[in-house]
Design a protein around this motif. Structure first.
Motif, PDB file in Angstrom:
ATOM      1  N   ARG A 142      -8.327  22.551  -5.343  1.00  0.00           N
ATOM      2  CA  ARG A 142      -8.353  21.921  -5.993  1.00  0.00           C
ATOM      3  C   ARG A 142      -9.543  22.621  -6.867  1.00  0.00           C
ATOM      4  NH1 ARG A 142     -10.820  18.319  -0.791  1.00  0.00           N
ATOM      5  NH2 ARG A 142      -8.540  17.693   0.143  1.00  0.00           N
ATOM      6  N   ASP A 143      -9.266  21.240  -8.028  1.00  0.00           N
ATOM      7  CA  ASP A 143     -10.064  21.872  -8.995  1.00  0.00           C
ATOM      8  C   ASP A 143     -11.130  21.398  -9.806  1.00  0.00           C
ATOM      9  OD1 ASP A 143      -9.094  19.936 -10.147  1.00  0.00           O
ATOM     10  OD2 ASP A 143      -8.513  19.554 -12.199  1.00  0.00           O
ATOM     11  N   THR A 144     -11.591  20.253  -8.640  1.00  0.00           N
ATOM     12  CA  THR A 144     -12.802  19.889  -9.505  1.00  0.00           C
ATOM     13  C   THR A 144     -13.986  20.144  -7.490  1.00  0.00           C
ATOM     14  OG1 THR A 144     -12.333  18.743 -10.375  1.00  0.00           O
ATOM     15  CG2 THR A 144     -14.683  17.515  -9.311  1.00  0.00           C
ATOM     16  N   LEU A 145     -15.290  20.380  -7.674  1.00  0.00           N
ATOM     17  CA  LEU A 145     -15.795  20.696  -6.849  1.00  0.00           C
ATOM     18  C   LEU A 145     -16.802  19.825  -6.744  1.00  0.00           C
ATOM     19  CD1 LEU A 145     -16.740  22.651  -4.361  1.00  0.00           C
ATOM     20  CD2 LEU A 145     -18.090  23.961  -5.862  1.00  0.00           C
ATOM     21  N   ILE A 146     -17.180  19.068  -5.605  1.00  0.00           N
ATOM     22  CA  ILE A 146     -17.523  17.665  -5.181  1.00  0.00           C
ATOM     23  C   ILE A 146     -18.980  18.509  -4.082  1.00  0.00           C
ATOM     24  CG2 ILE A 146     -18.330  15.287  -3.849  1.00  0.00           C
ATOM     25  CD1 ILE A 146     -15.396  15.362  -5.241  1.00  0.00           C
ATOM     26  N   LEU A 147     -19.997  18.551  -4.058  1.00  0.00           N
ATOM     27  CA  LEU A 147     -21.633  19.215  -3.843  1.00  0.00           C
ATOM     28  C   LEU A 147     -22.037  17.174  -3.165  1.00  0.00           C
ATOM     29  CD1 LEU A 147     -21.826  21.956  -5.183  1.00  0.00           C
ATOM     30  CD2 LEU A 147     -20.592  22.071  -3.359  1.00  0.00           C
ATOM     31  N   ALA A 148     -22.155  16.727  -1.849  1.00  0.00           N
ATOM     32  CA  ALA A 148     -22.621  15.896  -1.606  1.00  0.00           C
ATOM     33  C   ALA A 148     -24.114  16.622  -1.209  1.00  0.00           C
ATOM     34  CB  ALA A 148     -21.951  14.807   0.130  1.00  0.00           C
ATOM     35  N   LYS A 149     -24.748  17.103  -1.618  1.00  0.00           N
ATOM     36  CA  LYS A 149     -26.067  18.353  -1.089  1.00  0.00           C
ATOM     37  C   LYS A 149     -26.936  18.312  -2.718  1.00  0.00           C
ATOM     38  CE  LYS A 149     -24.365  20.310   1.570  1.00  0.00           C
ATOM     39  NZ  LYS A 149     -24.149  21.303   2.998  1.00  0.00           N
ATOM     40  N   ASP A 150     -28.158  19.079  -1.777  1.00  0.00           N
ATOM     41  CA  ASP A 150     -28.668  19.642  -2.894  1.00  0.00           C
ATOM     42  C   ASP A 150     -27.990  20.548  -3.598  1.00  0.00           C
ATOM     43  OD1 ASP A 150     -30.631  17.053  -3.380  1.00  0.00           O
ATOM     44  OD2 ASP A 150     -31.924  18.257  -2.549  1.00  0.00           O
ATOM     45  N   ILE A 151     -28.988  21.452  -4.568  1.00  0.00           N
ATOM     46  CA  ILE A 151     -28.239  23.122  -4.589  1.00  0.00           C
ATOM     47  C   ILE A 151     -29.157  24.197  -3.878  1.00  0.00           C
ATOM     48  CG2 ILE A 151     -27.470  24.517  -6.502  1.00  0.00           C
ATOM     49  CD1 ILE A 151     -25.419  22.578  -5.371  1.00  0.00           C
ATOM     50  N   ASP A 152     -29.384  24.438  -3.060  1.00  0.00           N
ATOM     51  CA  ASP A 152     -30.560  25.138  -2.550  1.00  0.00           C
ATOM     52  C   ASP A 152     -30.204  26.142  -1.429  1.00  0.00           C
ATOM     53  OD1 ASP A 152     -29.657  23.490  -0.634  1.00  0.00           O
ATOM     54  OD2 ASP A 152     -30.889  22.184  -0.344  1.00  0.00           O
ATOM     55  N   TYR A 153     -30.969  25.855  -0.129  1.00  0.00           N
ATOM     56  CA  TYR A 153     -30.494  27.772   0.300  1.00  0.00           C
ATOM     57  C   TYR A 153     -29.838  26.909   1.047  1.00  0.00           C
ATOM     58  CZ  TYR A 153     -35.424  29.609  -1.528  1.00  0.00           C
ATOM     59  OH  TYR A 153     -36.537  29.659  -2.320  1.00  0.00           O
ATOM     60  N   HIS A 154     -28.929  26.088   1.562  1.00  0.00           N
ATOM     61  CA  HIS A 154     -27.986  25.755   2.277  1.00  0.00           C
ATOM     62  C   HIS A 154     -27.338  26.063   1.827  1.00  0.00           C
ATOM     63  CE1 HIS A 154     -31.344  23.399   4.084  1.00  0.00           C
ATOM     64  NE2 HIS A 154     -30.188  23.181   5.114  1.00  0.00           N
ATOM     65  N   THR A 155     -26.852  25.613  -0.008  1.00  0.00           N
ATOM     66  CA  THR A 155     -25.822  26.239  -0.849  1.00  0.00           C
ATOM     67  C   THR A 155     -25.778  27.248  -0.806  1.00  0.00           C
ATOM     68  OG1 THR A 155     -26.140  25.266  -2.613  1.00  0.00           O
ATOM     69  CG2 THR A 155     -25.488  24.174  -1.193  1.00  0.00           C
ATOM     70  N   GLY A 156     -26.778  27.904  -1.722  1.00  0.00           N
ATOM     71  CA  GLY A 156     -26.767  29.188  -3.026  1.00  0.00           C
ATOM     72  C   GLY A 156     -25.868  28.487  -4.366  1.00  0.00           C
ATOM     73  N   ASN A 157     -26.518  30.004  -4.719  1.00  0.00           N
ATOM     74  CA  ASN A 157     -25.393  29.823  -6.601  1.00  0.00           C
ATOM     75  C   ASN A 157     -23.982  29.017  -6.468  1.00  0.00           C
ATOM     76  OD1 ASN A 157     -27.980  30.538  -7.073  1.00  0.00           O
ATOM     77  ND2 ASN A 157     -27.779  32.990  -7.445  1.00  0.00           N
ATOM     78  N   ILE A 158     -23.993  28.212  -7.169  1.00  0.00           N
ATOM     79  CA  ILE A 158     -22.207  28.149  -7.364  1.00  0.00           C
ATOM     80  C   ILE A 158     -22.270  28.623  -8.667  1.00  0.00           C
ATOM     81  CG2 ILE A 158     -20.931  26.082  -7.805  1.00  0.00           C
ATOM     82  CD1 ILE A 158     -22.168  26.140  -4.851  1.00  0.00           C
ATOM     83  N   ASP A 159     -20.986  28.857  -8.656  1.00  0.00           N
ATOM     84  CA  ASP A 159     -20.142  29.943  -9.731  1.00  0.00           C
ATOM     85  C   ASP A 159     -19.102  29.543  -9.637  1.00  0.00           C
ATOM     86  OD1 ASP A 159     -19.091  31.259 -12.008  1.00  0.00           O
ATOM     87  OD2 ASP A 159     -19.948  33.520 -11.590  1.00  0.00           O
ATOM     88  N   PHE A 160     -18.262  28.414 -10.116  1.00  0.00           N
ATOM     89  CA  PHE A 160     -16.615  27.963 -10.006  1.00  0.00           C
ATOM     90  C   PHE A 160     -16.222  27.954 -10.744  1.00  0.00           C
ATOM     91  CE2 PHE A 160     -13.859  24.075  -9.390  1.00  0.00           C
ATOM     92  CZ  PHE A 160     -13.344  24.525  -7.948  1.00  0.00           C
ATOM     93  N   ILE A 161     -14.966  27.857 -11.751  1.00  0.00           N
ATOM     94  CA  ILE A 161     -14.244  28.344 -12.413  1.00  0.00           C
ATOM     95  C   ILE A 161     -13.964  26.849 -12.905  1.00  0.00           C
ATOM     96  CG2 ILE A 161     -11.688  28.239 -11.444  1.00  0.00           C
ATOM     97  CD1 ILE A 161     -10.196  30.067 -13.570  1.00  0.00           C
ATOM     98  N   GLY A 162     -13.900  26.132 -12.212  1.00  0.00           N
ATOM     99  CA  GLY A 162     -13.470  24.271 -12.216  1.00  0.00           C
ATOM    100  C   GLY A 162     -14.269  23.977 -12.479  1.00  0.00           C
ATOM    101  N   ASN A 163     -13.887  21.876 -12.329  1.00  0.00           N
ATOM    102  CA  ASN A 163     -15.161  20.946 -12.478  1.00  0.00           C
ATOM    103  C   ASN A 163     -16.576  20.484 -11.298  1.00  0.00           C
ATOM    104  OD1 ASN A 163     -13.701  20.748 -15.025  1.00  0.00           O
ATOM    105  ND2 ASN A 163     -12.817  19.108 -14.002  1.00  0.00           N
TER     106      ASN A 163
END
Length: 372
Positions: A103-124
């Protein structure tokens, strides 16, 4: 003959069971949880391997009697290598309903915080929540439905933040193309093309590669745009608020110049500190003498690079096209520079535009007939 499907990704990747990354010293980094693993188009994501007769401990879920990839969308096979499954596009790879998909799109239904950590993604990346302070997000096209706080956010192409930015003087937001925001407070913005802000822009440093348009108020901060600034309601906050606009030079070079000035100030402080220690203490002479020489050498190098930087900036001058348009109110104290021409507003103005003419910043009486 049985075969085992070898994966070049984690087939058990689960967003609900992320763990912080363990460091060399055994500690953990709660900002890094490897939320998603990017793959590039053409990368091998799975492969058939013959299963040895005496093989033990293999995952029986991926042992097959026949070679038939559970291939889903975003994957493909090359005729020259029929035993390998490839990513057909940039994105992330996972299992979905028993199929391997990219999949070329990463959809996050939450905040970017301690639950997810940092996000570094090649797509959308689409974030339904907010990007909390201290975290970072990087992707191709970025869409944030919540707010950006004191975070580092970088879009390789376009960035859209519907909830606006409350940066707390820490937010660093950058886009490779255009940037659209609901509003912005106390942040640093960089865009290679246009920055469009629906509401207010307050106390921020802005570097727009082409144009900046603010629908509401623009108050405080250092604002740089290559050739055009539009402010709908109010420019400046009065004499007690420093509001500086610079046009005509490429903003990316102005940003480098600002960073160089910050480093030069730090080096001057370090040199003064090292000299003070050397004058008082014989115990650390060798250590601080080396640090002093290194700081002085770096200072001279940065000064030399700044000379070259300004030579390059003069080559990017685009003065005749520069305009600052304000159909609303301009308050006293606003400083406007177009190239080497400078003007400081000393009275209330309304429905005016500023432009460059014969090495001066001049004022036009109405914005209605100006082409935007």
């Amino acid at each position: 003959m049985p075969y085992i499907l070898k994966h070049y990704f984690d087939p058990d990747w689960d967003l609900t069971k992320l763990k912080p990354a363990e460091q060399v010293d055994g500690s953990v980094d709660h900002h890094e949880k490897h939320f998603v693993h990017s793959v590039e188009a053409g990368a091998v994501i799975a492969e058939w391997v013959e299963l040895a007769e005496d093989a033990n401990g293999q995952d029986e879920r991926f042992v097959y009697d026949e070679k038939a990839f559970p291939a889903g969308r975003g994957t493909g096979i090359k005729h020259r290598h029929p035993d390998r499954l490839y990513a057909a596009k940039d994105g992330y790879v996972c299992y979905k309903d028993g199929k391997i998909v990219v999949r070329d799109t990463l959809i996050l239904a939450k905040d970017i915080d301690y639950h997810t950590g940092n996000i570094d993604f090649i797509g959308n990346v689409v974030i339904d929540g907010s990007v909390r302070s201290g975290f970072s997000v990087r992707g191709r096209d970025l869409s944030v439905h919540g707010q950006i706080e004191g975070a580092e956010v970088k879009a390789l192409q376009d960035l859209n933040c519907k909830g606006g930015i409350k940066g707390g003087h820490k937010a660093q937001v950058k886009s490779g193309r255009d940037m659209k925001l609901a509003f912005c407070e106390n942040a640093t913005l960089q865009s290679s093309r246009d920055i469009l802000i629906k509401g207010a822009l307050m106390h921020s440093d802005v570097y727009a590669g082409r144009r900046l348009a603010v629908g509401g108020r623009l108050t405080g901060g250092n604002i740089s745009a290559y050739n055009y600034i539009y402010v709908g309601e109010q420019l400046g906050g009065g004499l007690d608020t420093d509001t500086s606009l610079v046009l005509g030079y490429h903003p990316s070079l102005l940003y480098v110049n600002r960073e160089s000035n910050i480093r030069i100030k730090k080096l001057h402080d370090d040199i003064a500190s090292f000299e003070k220690i050397l004058n008082k203490d014989d115990e650390f002479q060798e250590e601080y003498k080396e640090k002093l020489e290194s700081a002085k050498a770096e200072l001279e190098l940065i000064k030399s690079l700044k000379v070259q930087l300004w030579e390059g900036m003069y080559c990017t001058e685009c003065l005749e096209e520069c305009k600052v348009l304000v159909p609303g109110v301009v308050k006293p104290g606003v400083e406007i520079s177009i190239g080497n021409a400078y003007y400081k507003v000393d009275d209330y103005l309304e429905d005016v535009f500023f432009y460059y003419d014969h090495e001066e910043v001049k004022i036009g009486a109405s914005t209605k007939n100006i082409k935007r």
